[in-house]
Design an enzyme around this catalytic site. Structure first.
Site, PDB file in Angstrom:
ATOM      1  N   HIS A  60       0.847  -1.189   0.000  1.00 51.00           N
ATOM      2  CA  HIS A  60       0.000   0.000   0.000  1.00 51.00           C
ATOM      3  C   HIS A  60       0.881   1.237   0.000  1.00 51.00           C
ATOM      4  O   HIS A  60       2.097   1.148   0.176  1.00 51.00           O
ATOM      5  CB  HIS A  60      -0.994  -0.016   1.166  1.00 51.00           C
ATOM      6  CG  HIS A  60      -0.384   0.060   2.534  1.00 51.00           C
ATOM      7  ND1 HIS A  60       0.486  -0.901   3.027  1.00 51.00           N
ATOM      8  CD2 HIS A  60      -0.529   0.971   3.545  1.00 51.00           C
ATOM      9  CE1 HIS A  60       0.835  -0.570   4.269  1.00 51.00           C
ATOM     10  NE2 HIS A  60       0.245   0.562   4.589  1.00 51.00           N
ATOM     11  N   HIS A  62       1.276   3.884   1.951  1.00 53.55           N
ATOM     12  CA  HIS A  62       1.754   4.644   3.109  1.00 53.55           C
ATOM     13  C   HIS A  62       3.278   4.677   3.054  1.00 53.55           C
ATOM     14  O   HIS A  62       3.921   3.719   2.632  1.00 53.55           O
ATOM     15  CB  HIS A  62       1.274   3.997   4.423  1.00 53.55           C
ATOM     16  CG  HIS A  62      -0.147   4.347   4.764  1.00 53.55           C
ATOM     17  ND1 HIS A  62      -0.939   3.561   5.563  1.00 53.55           N
ATOM     18  CD2 HIS A  62      -0.903   5.422   4.406  1.00 53.55           C
ATOM     19  CE1 HIS A  62      -2.130   4.145   5.696  1.00 53.55           C
ATOM     20  NE2 HIS A  62      -2.139   5.260   4.996  1.00 53.55           N
ATOM     21  N   ASP A  64       5.779   4.390   5.017  1.00 54.17           N
ATOM     22  CA  ASP A  64       6.667   3.409   5.638  1.00 54.17           C
ATOM     23  C   ASP A  64       6.691   2.086   4.859  1.00 54.17           C
ATOM     24  O   ASP A  64       7.410   1.156   5.238  1.00 54.17           O
ATOM     25  CB  ASP A  64       6.310   3.179   7.116  1.00 54.17           C
ATOM     26  CG  ASP A  64       4.870   2.725   7.326  1.00 54.17           C
ATOM     27  OD1 ASP A  64       3.982   3.154   6.559  1.00 54.17           O
ATOM     28  OD2 ASP A  64       4.628   1.931   8.253  1.00 54.17           O
ATOM     29  N   HIS A  65       5.942   2.023   3.774  1.00 54.53           N
ATOM     30  CA  HIS A  65       5.952   0.831   2.920  1.00 54.53           C
ATOM     31  C   HIS A  65       6.427   1.124   1.497  1.00 54.53           C
ATOM     32  O   HIS A  65       6.619   0.199   0.722  1.00 54.53           O
ATOM     33  CB  HIS A  65       4.561   0.175   2.887  1.00 54.53           C
ATOM     34  CG  HIS A  65       4.145  -0.361   4.210  1.00 54.53           C
ATOM     35  ND1 HIS A  65       4.122  -1.713   4.491  1.00 54.53           N
ATOM     36  CD2 HIS A  65       3.782   0.266   5.367  1.00 54.53           C
ATOM     37  CE1 HIS A  65       3.736  -1.886   5.755  1.00 54.53           C
ATOM     38  NE2 HIS A  65       3.526  -0.703   6.298  1.00 54.53           N
ATOM     39  N   HIS A 140      -7.371  -1.910   5.345  1.00 53.60           N
ATOM     40  CA  HIS A 140      -6.577  -0.918   6.055  1.00 53.60           C
ATOM     41  C   HIS A 140      -7.151   0.465   5.724  1.00 53.60           C
ATOM     42  O   HIS A 140      -8.203   0.562   5.108  1.00 53.60           O
ATOM     43  CB  HIS A 140      -5.106  -1.076   5.610  1.00 53.60           C
ATOM     44  CG  HIS A 140      -4.122  -0.292   6.421  1.00 53.60           C
ATOM     45  ND1 HIS A 140      -4.176  -0.200   7.786  1.00 53.60           N
ATOM     46  CD2 HIS A 140      -3.031   0.447   6.048  1.00 53.60           C
ATOM     47  CE1 HIS A 140      -3.176   0.553   8.222  1.00 53.60           C
ATOM     48  NE2 HIS A 140      -2.468   0.962   7.179  1.00 53.60           N
ATOM     49  N   HIS A 268       5.922  -5.364  12.282  1.00 54.77           N
ATOM     50  CA  HIS A 268       5.252  -4.061  12.153  1.00 54.77           C
ATOM     51  C   HIS A 268       4.855  -3.517  13.528  1.00 54.77           C
ATOM     52  O   HIS A 268       3.770  -2.964  13.727  1.00 54.77           O
ATOM     53  CB  HIS A 268       4.027  -4.144  11.226  1.00 54.77           C
ATOM     54  CG  HIS A 268       3.638  -2.796  10.671  1.00 54.77           C
ATOM     55  ND1 HIS A 268       2.688  -1.991  11.252  1.00 54.77           N
ATOM     56  CD2 HIS A 268       4.069  -2.116   9.591  1.00 54.77           C
ATOM     57  CE1 HIS A 268       2.547  -0.881  10.558  1.00 54.77           C
ATOM     58  NE2 HIS A 268       3.380  -0.926   9.543  1.00 54.77           N
TER      59      HIS A 268
END
Lengths: 301, 301
Positions: A60, A62, A64-65, A140, A268
């Site tokens: 996804h 976001h 941090d990914h 999410h 995570h």
């Protein structure tokens, strides 16, 4: 099958806590899963031969990914990469990356192919004769997929003694390994199961991050070898998990238990916790085989 | 004035070599200059109180100078920032950042103001009563600016003995420090220069990276305290410098010499060199006060 955890912490990168990224080595492939900021440095630190990565799966959008993806793509260019690179991720990922490359007047000199995802049903993303990769729709705050990696069953193994005893000509060995019955030197048909052994059981790995507790994924991951499931929180922060659409360690373990997976890897983690053994302990309430992800840790699956 | 080098290496981030980013502390401001991937981690490692950063200056949109910006902006959001953040950089920077935040459905909860630059002439970017910041148009493969930070002259210093001797009332001290002549208790006008001392000389810092040898900048940076000038190459690779529009150490030093700056700091080294003392040695051929940037190094200017 070898899983290298490059980073397994949530949200913002810190000196000793890297955001999500993993490398899965499976049947000669090196698959990169998620690519938080700093992933290219972690790849070097973990001594991954990252020129071999040809497929990158982004769960996804976001930060941090995926904030490390554009840097990695640029580095491949600077290192003179020629091999094709495939990026699988949510719709919009192509525009985000290409816009930044365009602004830097630095398009890649290797083929860069985007496979944008927007389906809410599982899709087959990649397949060859050895492995398949499918999406696992998750739930999410933004559109998110997990990924399911499956080895295909290998060839049957010759039971050499039985083959010799059955008086089968060597030229049939390839066919036998493919599962066919064959006719022996005496003209008798030999049942394949009499002269072969089962192949090694096929392995499978599912990456599920980020997601709220979402039992709808259970049928798709039932009986897999290893499940990485996010556990941002402990159950004492259940209300935060619901609010931010993340899972607790207990919820991750419940999924693992219901799906009857071999091993559960947790990760995570929220930055609020000091001792990650609490995650294992909580998960162990409902599921036994629990491992804790750590930055730089390698799992042989 | 304190300069913290967060990263001073060119191109791709490596475990021990961070891409360009610096923090300049000047008259209570904390200015961030460029923001390569991993800058937020370097800020933490160098113990910079980065919530205090209110102005970020981006020279150009090559990845090693700005791929860390979106992550830093996101981290500010996660940390609950409320203070306004100003970003100065080439046209296009706003779209690159906002697109990524939009894809992650994570707009900032603090005011984020972009000041997009496209002028080929120096521009005043920021000014208050203590400091001014101007752009320095450079010449690189894409549109690029350096930045010139100047302290404004401080107040004159009271020469306490002279003031007392001149029989001036204390209520005039503030006016005296501002440079005014005043009338003493005896009705006599006292010349300001008789009762004050010169303030500390104003300091100035110019950041010039990335750029080919570009003497057009000399008039703008003449007599400044400290110049950071990129030196990607040594003169033995002059042809590479020209081809990639970077500078050699000798060229950087020539600029420093012609502009009569106080100190030259070299950086943005290519990864091909092992011993950076060669850069200092080469620069010393034409300029004496040469310092070498190092990741994590702090210069008190």
């Amino acid at each position: 099958m070898k899983l290298t955890i490059l980073g397994c912490h949530s949200a913002t990168p810190r000196w000793d806590a890297h955001p999500t990224s993993q490398v899965l080595e499976i049947k000669g492939h090196l698959f990169l899963i998620d690519c938080g900021e700093g992933t290219q440095v972690q790849l070097r630190k973990c001594k991954v031969k990252f020129a071999r990565i040809r497929h990158i799966f982004i769960s996804h959008l976001h930060g941090d990914h995926f904030f490390g993806l554009v840097g990695l793509i640029s580095t491949f260019r600077l290192l003179g990469r020629e091999a094709e690179l495939n990026v699988y991720g949510p719709k919009g990922i192509k525009e985000a990356i290409t816009l930044q490359l365009k602004l830097g007047n630095s398009w890649t000199n290797y083929p860069l192919l985007f496979h944008e995802l927007d389906s809410k049903e599982p899709e087959l993303l990649f397949e060859d004769d050895k492995v398949s990769v499918a999406s696992i729709p998750l739930k999410h705050r933004v559109y998110t997929n997990g990924f399911l990696f499956r080895e295909k069953p290998g060839e049957r193994k010759l039971d050499i003694n039985a083959v010799k005893e059955a008086n089968v000509n060597m030229s049939y060995y390839h066919k036998i390994k493919q599962g066919f019955d064959v006719v022996n030197e005496d003209g008798i048909t030999i049942d394949n199961s009499k002269i072969t052994l089962d192949p090694e059981p096929s392995k499978s790995y599912a990456f599920c991050s980020d997601t709220v507790y979402f039992p709808e994924i259970i049928p798709q991951i039932t009986n897999i070898t290893t499940l990485y499931h996010e556990s941002t929180f402990l159950k004492e922060h259940q209300e935060l998990a619901i609010k931010t659409k993340h899972s607790t360690a207990l919820e991750a373990a419940t999924i693992a238990s219901e799906a009857n997976v071999g091993t559960l890897i947790l990760g995570h983690y929220s930055g609020r916790y000091g001792n990650y053994e609490h995650f294992r302990k909580e998960a162990n309430e409902v599921f036994e085989n629990v491992e804790l992800a750590e930055d730089g840790k390698v799992f042989k699956l």
